[in-house]
Design an enzyme around this catalytic site. Structure first.
Site, PDB file in Angstrom:
ATOM      1  CG  ASP A  15     -15.574  -7.472 -14.067  1.00 56.32           C
ATOM      2  OD1 ASP A  15     -14.608  -6.825 -13.626  1.00 56.32           O
ATOM      3  OD2 ASP A  15     -15.855  -8.619 -13.689  1.00 56.32           O
ATOM      4  CG  ASP A  47     -13.054 -14.830 -21.184  1.00 61.67           C
ATOM      5  OD1 ASP A  47     -12.029 -14.212 -20.819  1.00 61.67           O
ATOM      6  OD2 ASP A  47     -13.094 -16.071 -21.293  1.00 61.67           O
ATOM      7  CE1 TYR A  82       0.013  -9.267 -13.271  1.00 62.65           C
ATOM      8  CE2 TYR A  82       1.900  -8.418 -12.057  1.00 62.65           C
ATOM      9  CZ  TYR A  82       0.600  -8.281 -12.496  1.00 62.65           C
ATOM     10  OH  TYR A  82      -0.107  -7.150 -12.167  1.00 62.65           O
ATOM     11  CE  LYS A 137      -0.177  -6.754 -15.693  1.00 63.42           C
ATOM     12  NZ  LYS A 137      -1.386  -6.286 -16.414  1.00 63.42           N
ATOM     13  CB  ALA A 178      -3.214  -3.338  -5.030  1.00 61.07           C
ATOM     14  CB  THR A 209      -7.198  -5.822  -5.235  1.00 56.04           C
ATOM     15  OG1 THR A 209      -6.183  -6.676  -5.808  1.00 56.04           O
ATOM     16  CG2 THR A 209      -6.744  -4.370  -5.313  1.00 56.04           C
TER      17      THR A 209
END
Length: 254
Positions: A36, A60, A152, A156, A185, A187
């Protein structure tokens, strides 16, 4: 335990779906290398799961050095690799009009390039152990177009295509390659999709619109995506490869 003795790498591991994945992989017997960008969040992982089961690596992944070097470090720490859940991603620009090319490049780098580099780095180590499971995270936006997140969506779709291509390329090595495709989600990244303007009312309206289009009538929970990844990582999915698995409450069933 479904992953007993397995060596697993999870990227974007310190929050949301990635953290839920670490929890499930550890619970099912794996040793995990968690990657992470946040040292603080990774330290919290160690506090919860223990350094004997989880090793942490700060990187990163939007840079080639971070994407490749973190996998090399993870393999060295674990002594090999059986599982990679390449989960890292970000929303990216909301429009192609007046496109911020620096933001575009970073979104492509994190969503697509880091996945390709991670798979390329880990594959020889899986091959040496007789096979493995590579799991990517895409999105329902990699299966249907997203009006709110075109960059995005493009990224994807690329991840889904990468999955299917690598499933063919690695099948003879017993390396399975699949991708989970969550709906929106609950999150920390949610606001990056629903509330880019910073207006809470707009964010709430966008979320309500998305939930209204989900037949099961709610957002996906991080643990539900992690459960899908766990199954794909396990020997229960031993003949499953090249699959884009929606975890979306029926959104893409239409």
């Amino acid at each position: 335990m479904r992953l007993n003795g397995k060596l697993a790498i999870v990227t974007a591991a310190a929050s949301g779906m990635g953290r839920a994945g670490v929890e499930r992989f550890v619970r099912e017997g794996a040793r995990v290398a968690a990657i992470d960008i946040s040292r603080e969040a990774l330290d919290d992982l160690i506090a919860h799961f223990g350094a004997d089961r989880v090793s942490t690596i700060v990187a990163d992944l939007s840079t080639p050095e971070g994407a490749k070097g973190s996998i090399d470090e993870a393999v060295a720490v674990l002594g090999g690799a059986d599982i990679l859940w390449a989960h890292a991603g970000m929303p990216g620009p909301a429009s192609v009009e007046n496109l911020d090319l620096a933001a575009y490049d970073k979104a492509i780098a994190l969503n697509v390039t880091s996945a390709a580099l991670g798979a390329g780095q880990v594959a020889p180590h899986m091959r040496a152990r007789g096979g493995g499971s590579i799991i990517f995270t895409a999105s329902i936006s990699g299966l249907v177009g997203s009006m709110m997140s075109p960059i995005y969506s493009a990224a994807k779709w690329g991840v889904v295509g990468l999955t299917k291509s690598l499933a063919l390329a690695f099948a003879a090595d017993n390396i399975r390659v699949n991708v989970v495709c969550p709906g929106l989600a609950d999150t920390p990244m949610k606001a990056g999709f629903t509330g880019r303007s910073g207006d809470p009312a707009e964010a709430a309206a966008n979320e309500a619109k998305i939930v209204g289009a989900v037949p099961m009538g709610r957002l996906v929970r991080p643990g539900e995506v992690a459960d899908a990844a766990l199954w794909l990582a396990s020997d229960e999915a031993s003949f499953v490869t090249g699959v884009a698995l929606p975890v979306d409450g029926g959104f893409t069933a239409r």
